[in-house]
Design an enzyme around this catalytic site. Structure first.
Site, PDB file in Angstrom:
ATOM      1  NE  ARG A  92     -14.780  -5.389 -78.146  1.00 36.99           N
ATOM      2  CZ  ARG A  92     -15.279  -6.609 -78.064  1.00 36.99           C
ATOM      3  NH1 ARG A  92     -16.489  -6.837 -78.496  1.00 36.99           N
ATOM      4  NH2 ARG A  92     -14.570  -7.608 -77.553  1.00 36.99           N
ATOM      5  CE  LYS A 105      -8.422 -23.328 -84.983  1.00 37.95           C
ATOM      6  NZ  LYS A 105      -6.983 -23.174 -84.677  1.00 37.95           N
TER       7      LYS A 105
END
Ligand SMILES: NC(=O)c1ccc[n+]([C@@H]2O[C@H](COP(=O)([O-])OP(=O)(O)OC[C@H]3O[C@@H](n4cnc5c(N)ncnc54)[C@H](OP(=O)(O)O)[C@@H]3O)[C@@H](O)[C@H]2O)c1
Length: 324
Positions: A39, A128
């Site tokens: 971005r 995770k």
């Protein structure tokens, strides 16, 4: 290498710690084009100054924007999906933003890849995501499930999806190494959440190599997990600043004492190879090669940072940190 020769490779999150290193590495091979998709124009501008190669292109876009992905994937052979929201506290505080980038983003990548005829997609995951207790991990687990299942609905297309899952990357943006170094330079106490805490440990170079190898050998539906060492967080503090005082600050919300890469339940459909594991998909189309070449794991096996058989000493950690 043959797999990369003449290929156009797009990296989402190509300006991040992983993406930048990965882009530079594959430019050493005979690739046709490398497209960096992210971005922020400043990070792309800075990367363009650093990487001087006519085969690299910079594409501004957000993985939340499917139309943009359709445009970017035109003529692309391989996609390496590294764009993510990855800071645990930021994901907890902005949960729907994490869902939009990490889950909807994954769905957009899958749909654009199938419709645009991309051949292989590798998505980066994290320890995770195994038995997650925070939203970051939960969104990455959802993303892993989407990528594995995507192989079921490619129809007649030959697009294949796989996942790479690994632990903490030494020295990546926002990681504990630069944080401890800064605290040490400022003469401050090093905050340790819990003296018993352990983590997996992989260097960026190893991560890049492992993703490359996984893309080369993927059949579709695998979650590739490298065999990597563990370390005690206190040992890391001693390695970075042996004379600094340590302050025990207590475990933070969303944090585990030990990380897990393969849970006991996943281990039942995991195969072991010399340097890595493959969590095989539990679908009938699971590629047979895995069941014939990999070794099954013993009942009760789990791959966690505290039960690991390979450990880094303070001296080894210091040498690794100094090399960064
Ligand atoms: N670092 C670790 O310790 C670690 C460990 C295990 C797994 N991973 C996984 O590895 C991957 C890469 O991590 P990293 O350390 O390289 O992260 P990073 O340095 O934070 O880079 C993230 C990249 O993603 C881009 N990005 C973020 N949101 C985006 C969006 N919505 N659309 C398009 N691009 C977006 C960022 O650029 P812009 O902000 O300009 O868009 C940047 O290029 C992640 O999937 C992460 O979960 C990391």
């Amino acid at each position: 290498m043959k797999v990369w020769a003449g290929k156009t490779v797009l990296i989402t999150g190509g300006t991040g710690s992983f993406g930048k290193k990965f882009a530079k590495k594959i430019l050493e091979y005979d690739v046709k084009k490398v497209i960096v998709f992210s971005r922020d124009e400043l990070k792309q501008y800075e990367m363009a100054q650093e990487v001087n190669d006519a085969r690299i292109r910079f594409f501004i876009g957000d993985v939340r924007d499917k139309e943009r992905l359709y445009r970017a994937f035109d003529g692309v052979d391989y996609v390496v999906h590294a764009a993510a929201m990855k800071q645990v506290p930021a994901c907890e505080y902005n949960p729907f933003e994490a869902v939009k980038t990490n889950i909807y983003g994954a769905q957009n990548i899958i749909e654009a890849a199938i419709d645009r005829g991309v051949k292989r997609v590798i998505a980066l995951s994290t320890d995770k995501a195994a038995a997650p207790i925070n939203l970051y991990g939960a969104t990455k687990l959802a993303s892993d499930k989407l990528f594995v299942a995507a192989n079921s609905y490619v129809g007649g297309k030959d697009t294949r999806f796989a996942v790479v899952r690994y632990g903490n990357v030494v020295g990546s943006r926002g990681s504990v190494v630069p944080f401890f170094k800064k605290m040490a330079v400022e003469g401050k106490k090093l905050p340790i959440t819990d003296e018993r805490m352990t983590r997996f440990w992989i260097t960026l170079d190893q991560g890049v190599q492992f993703v490359m190898h996984s893309l080369e050998r993927m059949k579709g539906g695998e979650i590739f997990v490298p065999k990597i060492p563990s370390m005690r967080v206190v040992d890391l503090a001693k390695a970075i600043a042996p004379d600094a005082e340590i302050e025990i600050v207590g475990i933070r919300p969303g944090e585990k004492l030990h990380e897990s890469m393969i849970t006991e339940d996943d281990a039942r459909h995991t195969l072991e190879f010399n340097h890595y594991f493959v969590i095989a998909p539990e679908f009938p189309w699971c590629p047979q090669e895995y069941t014939t070449h990999g070794r099954g794991l013993p009942e009760g096996f789990k791959y966690t940072s505290d039960t690991n058989t390979e450990w880094l000493t303070v001296e080894e950690l210091r040498a690794l940190v100094n090399k960064l």
